[in-house]
Scaffold this active site. Sequence first.
Site, mmCIF file in Angstrom:
data_model
loop_
_atom_site.group_PDB
_atom_site.id
_atom_site.type_symbol
_atom_site.label_atom_id
_atom_site.label_comp_id
_atom_site.label_asym_id
_atom_site.label_seq_id
_atom_site.Cartn_x
_atom_site.Cartn_y
_atom_site.Cartn_z
ATOM 1 N N GLU A 74 14.736 -2.736 -4.554
ATOM 2 C CA GLU A 74 13.479 -3.009 -3.828
ATOM 3 C C GLU A 74 13.608 -4.224 -2.910
ATOM 4 O O GLU A 74 12.822 -5.171 -2.986
ATOM 5 C CB GLU A 74 12.329 -3.204 -4.814
ATOM 6 C CG GLU A 74 12.024 -1.938 -5.594
ATOM 7 C CD GLU A 74 10.752 -2.032 -6.439
ATOM 8 O OE1 GLU A 74 10.334 -3.152 -6.771
ATOM 9 O OE2 GLU A 74 10.178 -0.975 -6.769
ATOM 10 N N GLU A 105 13.027 5.608 -8.873
ATOM 11 C CA GLU A 105 12.002 5.107 -9.796
ATOM 12 C C GLU A 105 10.724 5.870 -9.520
ATOM 13 O O GLU A 105 10.386 6.106 -8.355
ATOM 14 C CB GLU A 105 11.706 3.617 -9.580
ATOM 15 C CG GLU A 105 12.736 2.682 -10.127
ATOM 16 C CD GLU A 105 12.296 1.218 -10.041
ATOM 17 O OE1 GLU A 105 11.087 0.935 -10.155
ATOM 18 O OE2 GLU A 105 13.181 0.371 -9.846
#
Length: 478
Positions: A175, A376
């Site tokens: 991320e 995810e």
Amino acid sequence: MGFRKDFLWGGATAANQMEGAWDLDGKGPSVPDMCTNGSHTVPKRVTPEFEEGTLYPSHEAIDFYHRYEEDIALMAEMGFRCFRLSIAWTRIYPTGMEETPNEAGLAFYDKVFDCCRKHGIEPLVTISHYEMPYALVRKYNGWEGREVIACFERYCHTIFERYKDKVKYWLTFNEINSGTLKMGAILNTGTIRGFCGSTAEVPDDRQSRYQALHHMFVASARAVKYAHEHYPQFKIGCMTLMGSCYPLTPDPDDMLLAQQTMNNINWYTSDVQVRGAYPYYAKRFWKDNGLHIAMEPGDEEDLKQGKVDFFSFSYYMTVCVAAKAGDARVSGNLLGGYANPYLKTSDWGWQIDPKGLRWTLNEVYARYGVPVMVVENGLGAKDVLEPDGSIHDSYRIDYLRQHIEQMREAVEDGVDLMGYTPWGCIDLVSATTGEMAKRYGMIYVEKYDDGTGSLARRRKDSFFWYQKVIRTNGEDLS
Ligand code: BGP
């Protein structure tokens, strides 16, 4: 049509949220090791010195360090073809600055990857997942210091060479675009030298975060370039926190804001990592925000030569953006926004939007045209452990089913989707709040917010459901 035959079904985790053993066998402290627990209502805190009597959830986490064999065997029983995990930088280089790596740390991941291989599971390794050596924060203010690029390169060279026959799929930073957000200073850029306080109080120092991001881009690109030159069998991806956003209304101001938010929050980092150069809108963004990014000769060339092979992202929710304030707001996976009247929220206030995943997959693929992976996704929820040891998590099954259905639609649309590793396939510590109560797993772990619990593992209903999904390659979602 349908999912490709070699679709990478599996689950995702991160070292600092799972391993525990935070100071064993030579490991040094990382940023999350300095973070206390929190909750949905009480933010976790960063303490530059350890406080007596305070709980630090990463220190034991779910003790994967000592239980990896049992855990990987359970994943194999579910039929996993892929296991996303991260290497703790501080196990390999305890301060990030050593000249030689810590052999005990390297040996641990040898055992983990061998165990995966024994079960026919392909590891997908995040090189840095929301942890950096805390010593680098103290010395350089994290990634703001250009010196950290060399530290990261040394770390990458070490693990690439050591695991070249055991790991094929890599992600450089988890991320990475969270560095555009305030909370990213703690989780990602490490630009918190001297900071002591709660996640709510961390200063919004954009200048240091965007400078740090530049260094991370260069570090990532150099790692990719080095890997392509030395290990042509590797596939290396970028990883984006997908904060997909919709305009709250058709007001042109809302439309523009949605586009700008997509650019500045989501694409800013992946445009660099996939296309190899800063995007056209970056200059205006820097100017409007008074940002000055120091670059060195050669950086642009590095970015150009370090383009990733695939695009991966986390997807939990979408938000609405609105130019005029006043509507109801929702919280979210770091990126909050306005509430979408068509969507329901999770117990933690994250909006559930399966169709948004199809939309996002199409947006990503249209933009980049490289293989895509959802690394995810999942529902953080409170589970009830029944007296007979079962856990009936039909809400989680519903969430996953609806998202897999939409992934299938995206595949039918023509998106080249490589795999799916839902988050926290085994219950672990929450990244944003430090809780255990916010569970994502198909495997339940008897560990609680006060640090107690036997650490025993149990199969939830979703375990058996996901086993069937994988067995049928996503055909049977009933
Ligand atoms: C992502 C992180 C993960 C993870 C997940 C769920 O942002 O990459 O590390 O934890 O979100 O978030 P949380 O744990 O806060 O529920």
